[in-house]
Scaffold this motif. Sequence first.
Motif, PDB file in Angstrom:
ATOM      1  N   LYS A   4       0.864  -1.181   0.000  1.00  0.00           N
ATOM      2  CA  LYS A   4       0.000   0.000   0.000  1.00  0.00           C
ATOM      3  C   LYS A   4       0.899   1.230   0.000  1.00  0.00           C
ATOM      4  O   LYS A   4       1.900   1.288   0.723  1.00  0.00           O
ATOM      5  CB  LYS A   4      -0.893   0.030   1.240  1.00  0.00           C
ATOM      6  CG  LYS A   4      -1.840  -1.140   1.343  1.00  0.00           C
ATOM      7  CD  LYS A   4      -3.091  -0.902   0.533  1.00  0.00           C
ATOM      8  CE  LYS A   4      -4.019  -2.077   0.530  1.00  0.00           C
ATOM      9  NZ  LYS A   4      -4.769  -2.310   1.708  1.00  0.00           N
ATOM     10  N   HIS A 165      -6.762  12.364   4.910  1.00  0.00           N
ATOM     11  CA  HIS A 165      -6.785  12.633   6.345  1.00  0.00           C
ATOM     12  C   HIS A 165      -5.881  13.831   6.599  1.00  0.00           C
ATOM     13  O   HIS A 165      -4.736  13.847   6.133  1.00  0.00           O
ATOM     14  CB  HIS A 165      -6.272  11.423   7.134  1.00  0.00           C
ATOM     15  CG  HIS A 165      -7.079  10.198   6.921  1.00  0.00           C
ATOM     16  ND1 HIS A 165      -8.203   9.906   7.663  1.00  0.00           N
ATOM     17  CD2 HIS A 165      -6.941   9.185   6.029  1.00  0.00           C
ATOM     18  CE1 HIS A 165      -8.713   8.762   7.244  1.00  0.00           C
ATOM     19  NE2 HIS A 165      -7.967   8.301   6.257  1.00  0.00           N
ATOM     20  N   ASP A 177      -1.897   4.871  14.314  1.00  0.00           N
ATOM     21  CA  ASP A 177      -3.192   4.192  14.153  1.00  0.00           C
ATOM     22  C   ASP A 177      -3.671   4.247  12.713  1.00  0.00           C
ATOM     23  O   ASP A 177      -4.141   3.248  12.162  1.00  0.00           O
ATOM     24  CB  ASP A 177      -4.251   4.818  15.071  1.00  0.00           C
ATOM     25  CG  ASP A 177      -3.998   4.541  16.547  1.00  0.00           C
ATOM     26  OD1 ASP A 177      -3.208   3.627  16.865  1.00  0.00           O
ATOM     27  OD2 ASP A 177      -4.590   5.254  17.379  1.00  0.00           O
ATOM     28  N   LEU A 178      -3.555   5.400  12.098  1.00  0.00           N
ATOM     29  CA  LEU A 178      -3.993   5.579  10.716  1.00  0.00           C
ATOM     30  C   LEU A 178      -3.190   4.693   9.766  1.00  0.00           C
ATOM     31  O   LEU A 178      -3.755   4.002   8.913  1.00  0.00           O
ATOM     32  CB  LEU A 178      -3.851   7.058  10.334  1.00  0.00           C
ATOM     33  CG  LEU A 178      -4.412   7.511   9.021  1.00  0.00           C
ATOM     34  CD1 LEU A 178      -5.889   7.184   8.894  1.00  0.00           C
ATOM     35  CD2 LEU A 178      -4.198   9.017   8.887  1.00  0.00           C
ATOM     36  N   CYS A 180      -1.591   1.979  10.501  1.00  0.00           N
ATOM     37  CA  CYS A 180      -1.900   0.568  10.787  1.00  0.00           C
ATOM     38  C   CYS A 180      -3.130   0.135  10.000  1.00  0.00           C
ATOM     39  O   CYS A 180      -3.179  -1.000   9.504  1.00  0.00           O
ATOM     40  CB  CYS A 180      -2.151   0.368  12.278  1.00  0.00           C
ATOM     41  SG  CYS A 180      -0.632   0.237  13.245  1.00  0.00           S
ATOM     42  N   ARG A 181      -4.103   1.012   9.844  1.00  0.00           N
ATOM     43  CA  ARG A 181      -5.314   0.674   9.085  1.00  0.00           C
ATOM     44  C   ARG A 181      -4.997   0.352   7.619  1.00  0.00           C
ATOM     45  O   ARG A 181      -5.673  -0.446   7.005  1.00  0.00           O
ATOM     46  CB  ARG A 181      -6.316   1.829   9.117  1.00  0.00           C
ATOM     47  CG  ARG A 181      -7.114   1.885  10.377  1.00  0.00           C
ATOM     48  CD  ARG A 181      -8.278   2.829  10.208  1.00  0.00           C
ATOM     49  NE  ARG A 181      -7.915   4.098  10.813  1.00  0.00           N
ATOM     50  CZ  ARG A 181      -8.491   5.235  10.541  1.00  0.00           C
ATOM     51  NH1 ARG A 181      -9.444   5.316   9.644  1.00  0.00           N
ATOM     52  NH2 ARG A 181      -8.107   6.335  11.152  1.00  0.00           N
ATOM     53  N   TYR A 182      -3.963   1.009   7.088  1.00  0.00           N
ATOM     54  CA  TYR A 182      -3.627   0.829   5.684  1.00  0.00           C
ATOM     55  C   TYR A 182      -2.502  -0.168   5.453  1.00  0.00           C
ATOM     56  O   TYR A 182      -2.187  -0.487   4.312  1.00  0.00           O
ATOM     57  CB  TYR A 182      -3.297   2.175   5.048  1.00  0.00           C
ATOM     58  CG  TYR A 182      -4.501   3.044   4.943  1.00  0.00           C
ATOM     59  CD1 TYR A 182      -5.429   2.863   3.912  1.00  0.00           C
ATOM     60  CD2 TYR A 182      -4.778   4.013   5.899  1.00  0.00           C
ATOM     61  CE1 TYR A 182      -6.573   3.633   3.820  1.00  0.00           C
ATOM     62  CE2 TYR A 182      -5.925   4.784   5.811  1.00  0.00           C
ATOM     63  CZ  TYR A 182      -6.814   4.593   4.783  1.00  0.00           C
ATOM     64  OH  TYR A 182      -7.950   5.348   4.700  1.00  0.00           O
ATOM     65  N   SER A 183      -1.916  -0.698   6.515  1.00  0.00           N
ATOM     66  CA  SER A 183      -0.796  -1.626   6.331  1.00  0.00           C
ATOM     67  C   SER A 183      -1.267  -3.068   6.173  1.00  0.00           C
ATOM     68  O   SER A 183      -0.470  -3.935   5.882  1.00  0.00           O
ATOM     69  CB  SER A 183       0.197  -1.509   7.488  1.00  0.00           C
ATOM     70  OG  SER A 183      -0.385  -1.951   8.687  1.00  0.00           O
ATOM     71  N   ASN A 184      -2.523  -3.320   6.362  1.00  0.00           N
ATOM     72  CA  ASN A 184      -3.036  -4.696   6.243  1.00  0.00           C
ATOM     73  C   ASN A 184      -3.747  -4.914   4.933  1.00  0.00           C
ATOM     74  O   ASN A 184      -4.262  -4.108   4.289  1.00  0.00           O
ATOM     75  CB  ASN A 184      -3.975  -5.016   7.405  1.00  0.00           C
ATOM     76  CG  ASN A 184      -3.263  -4.899   8.739  1.00  0.00           C
ATOM     77  OD1 ASN A 184      -2.112  -5.275   8.865  1.00  0.00           O
ATOM     78  ND2 ASN A 184      -3.947  -4.380   9.734  1.00  0.00           N
TER      79      ASN A 184
END
Length: 184
Positions: A4, A165, A177-178, A180-184
């Motif tokens: 990503k 964002h 946190d932000l 982390c949402r896009y690293s998966n």
Amino acid sequence: MRPKIVALTGLSGVGKSTLLVAVAPRLPFQHLEASSLIKKGRAIMLGQTVAQDQLRYSDLDENQNLLVRGLEASINHASQLVVLDSHTLIERDTEHFLIGPEVFAALELAVMIFLREEPHEIEKRRVNDQSRLRPRKDAAALAKVQAEAVAQAELICREIGVPLHVEMPSNVDGLVDLLCRYSN
């Protein structure tokens, strides 16, 4: 599988690099800087050596093409997340130029994060950072440029259909946190 790609944007001196240094121990990601990719591309493809702060005076369309090519060549496919330190506008001393949505579309972004800071803080960082030759602008001028940069980020994200964002550079936990949402 391609990682990503997150564009971390904001004015020069807002604190993108400093924030990424604070995030790095808490989250694995590949950090790429647009200016480094462009510099490397100018050296390899064009045989030109250009200092980082002189890139803003080079052919900007050529720079953006080099950025897209450089990103593709530099991605570590073992990474799940690539954070590209970049800009939505390029400042010169008395003018600035908007980066078009087509550049960010070619980068195949998952999301854009724009770092917004109080203009007087950006002015202070630019004055105190003797290692860089950034355009000198007062807080009032920086407020106008930052507003235009945010508006361009909004336009880019709307045009290419990715989330935007807007964060403060002091919000390390929020950025972790932000991302982390896009690293998966």
